[in-house]
Design a protein around this motif. Structure first.
Motif, PDB file in Angstrom:
ATOM      1  N   SER A   7       8.182 -24.200 -18.796  1.00  0.00           N
ATOM      2  CA  SER A   7       8.027 -25.351 -18.628  1.00  0.00           C
ATOM      3  C   SER A   7       9.104 -25.755 -17.668  1.00  0.00           C
ATOM      4  O   SER A   7      10.180 -25.129 -17.616  1.00  0.00           O
ATOM      5  N   GLY A   8       9.139 -26.896 -16.998  1.00  0.00           N
ATOM      6  CA  GLY A   8      10.257 -27.466 -16.311  1.00  0.00           C
ATOM      7  C   GLY A   8      10.033 -27.311 -14.884  1.00  0.00           C
ATOM      8  O   GLY A   8      10.876 -27.937 -14.033  1.00  0.00           O
ATOM      9  N   ARG A  38      11.531 -14.412 -10.355  1.00  0.00           N
ATOM     10  CA  ARG A  38      10.922 -15.198  -9.675  1.00  0.00           C
ATOM     11  C   ARG A  38      10.125 -14.634  -8.389  1.00  0.00           C
ATOM     12  O   ARG A  38      10.614 -13.445  -8.035  1.00  0.00           O
ATOM     13  N   GLN A  39       8.782 -15.084  -7.793  1.00  0.00           N
ATOM     14  CA  GLN A  39       8.334 -14.602  -6.861  1.00  0.00           C
ATOM     15  C   GLN A  39       7.899 -15.791  -5.842  1.00  0.00           C
ATOM     16  O   GLN A  39       7.087 -16.705  -6.126  1.00  0.00           O
ATOM     17  N   GLY A  40       8.663 -15.529  -4.670  1.00  0.00           N
ATOM     18  CA  GLY A  40       8.372 -16.490  -3.610  1.00  0.00           C
ATOM     19  C   GLY A  40       7.060 -16.001  -2.537  1.00  0.00           C
ATOM     20  O   GLY A  40       6.655 -15.045  -2.807  1.00  0.00           O
ATOM     21  N   PRO A  41       6.612 -16.997  -1.842  1.00  0.00           N
ATOM     22  CA  PRO A  41       5.614 -16.775  -1.016  1.00  0.00           C
ATOM     23  C   PRO A  41       5.792 -15.440  -0.330  1.00  0.00           C
ATOM     24  O   PRO A  41       6.694 -15.683   0.505  1.00  0.00           O
ATOM     25  N   ALA A  91       9.472 -20.827  -5.441  1.00  0.00           N
ATOM     26  CA  ALA A  91       8.904 -19.636  -5.955  1.00  0.00           C
ATOM     27  C   ALA A  91       8.172 -19.849  -7.118  1.00  0.00           C
ATOM     28  O   ALA A  91       8.473 -21.043  -7.740  1.00  0.00           O
ATOM     29  N   VAL A  92       7.407 -19.062  -7.974  1.00  0.00           N
ATOM     30  CA  VAL A  92       7.007 -18.816  -9.206  1.00  0.00           C
ATOM     31  C   VAL A  92       7.998 -18.427  -9.962  1.00  0.00           C
ATOM     32  O   VAL A  92       8.454 -17.388  -9.738  1.00  0.00           O
ATOM     33  N   TYR A  93       8.495 -19.124 -11.000  1.00  0.00           N
ATOM     34  CA  TYR A  93       9.736 -18.547 -11.908  1.00  0.00           C
ATOM     35  C   TYR A  93       9.008 -18.135 -13.157  1.00  0.00           C
ATOM     36  O   TYR A  93       8.188 -18.816 -13.814  1.00  0.00           O
ATOM     37  N   GLN A 115       3.478 -17.167 -18.041  1.00  0.00           N
ATOM     38  CA  GLN A 115       2.523 -17.454 -17.138  1.00  0.00           C
ATOM     39  C   GLN A 115       3.190 -17.839 -15.888  1.00  0.00           C
ATOM     40  O   GLN A 115       2.466 -17.795 -14.985  1.00  0.00           O
ATOM     41  N   GLY A 116       4.314 -18.259 -15.865  1.00  0.00           N
ATOM     42  CA  GLY A 116       5.086 -18.728 -14.679  1.00  0.00           C
ATOM     43  C   GLY A 116       4.896 -20.096 -14.505  1.00  0.00           C
ATOM     44  O   GLY A 116       4.160 -20.906 -14.988  1.00  0.00           O
TER      45      GLY A 116
END
Length: 123
Positions: A7-8, A38-41, A91-93, A115-116
């Motif tokens: 979360s956050g 993390r995964q950025g675009p 990104a999705v963390y 889940q990110g």
């Protein structure tokens, strides 16, 4: 079993800050090391920071001096304080835990993922 819930995340302007949380539940005693990826675009998933059961930390060069990982063992929660955010931090963390489990056949090592949570930094 261990479950991780992040979360956050959210939208923040460049130079701002966010704090991510990862709450672990289940067999948390089996957690050895826990951290954030993390995964950025259009990018591959990359390590951000990890913290061991003994408190040792490891950071990606790109976040050193800006991000801080910590854990509250009483709450089974890991935090990622992110300061001086940049657009490239978008990104999705994901929270990740390395498990060491004792099973009838011996010791088993595996990892689990949350889940990110999406972090967007606007310029």
């Amino acid at each position: 079993q261990v479950q991780l819930v992040e979360s956050g995340g959210g939208l923040v302007q460049a130079g701002g800050f966010l704090r991510l949380s990862c709450a672990a539940s289940g067999s948390t005693f089996s957690i050895n090391r826990i951290g954030w990826y993390r995964q950025g675009p259009g990018k591959q998933r990359e390590l951000v920071a990890t913290i061991s059961s003994g408190g040792s930390t490891n950071y990606a060069d790109s976040v050193k001096g800006r991000f801080t990982i910590s854990r509250d063992n009483a709450k089974n929660t890991v935090y990622l304080q992110m300061n001086s955010l940049k657009p490239e931090d978008t990104a999705v963390y994901y929270c990740n835990a390395d498990l060491r489990e004792v099973v009838p056949s011996g010791v088993r090592y595996r990892e689990v993922w949350g889940q990110g949570t999406l972090v967007t930094v606007s310029s």
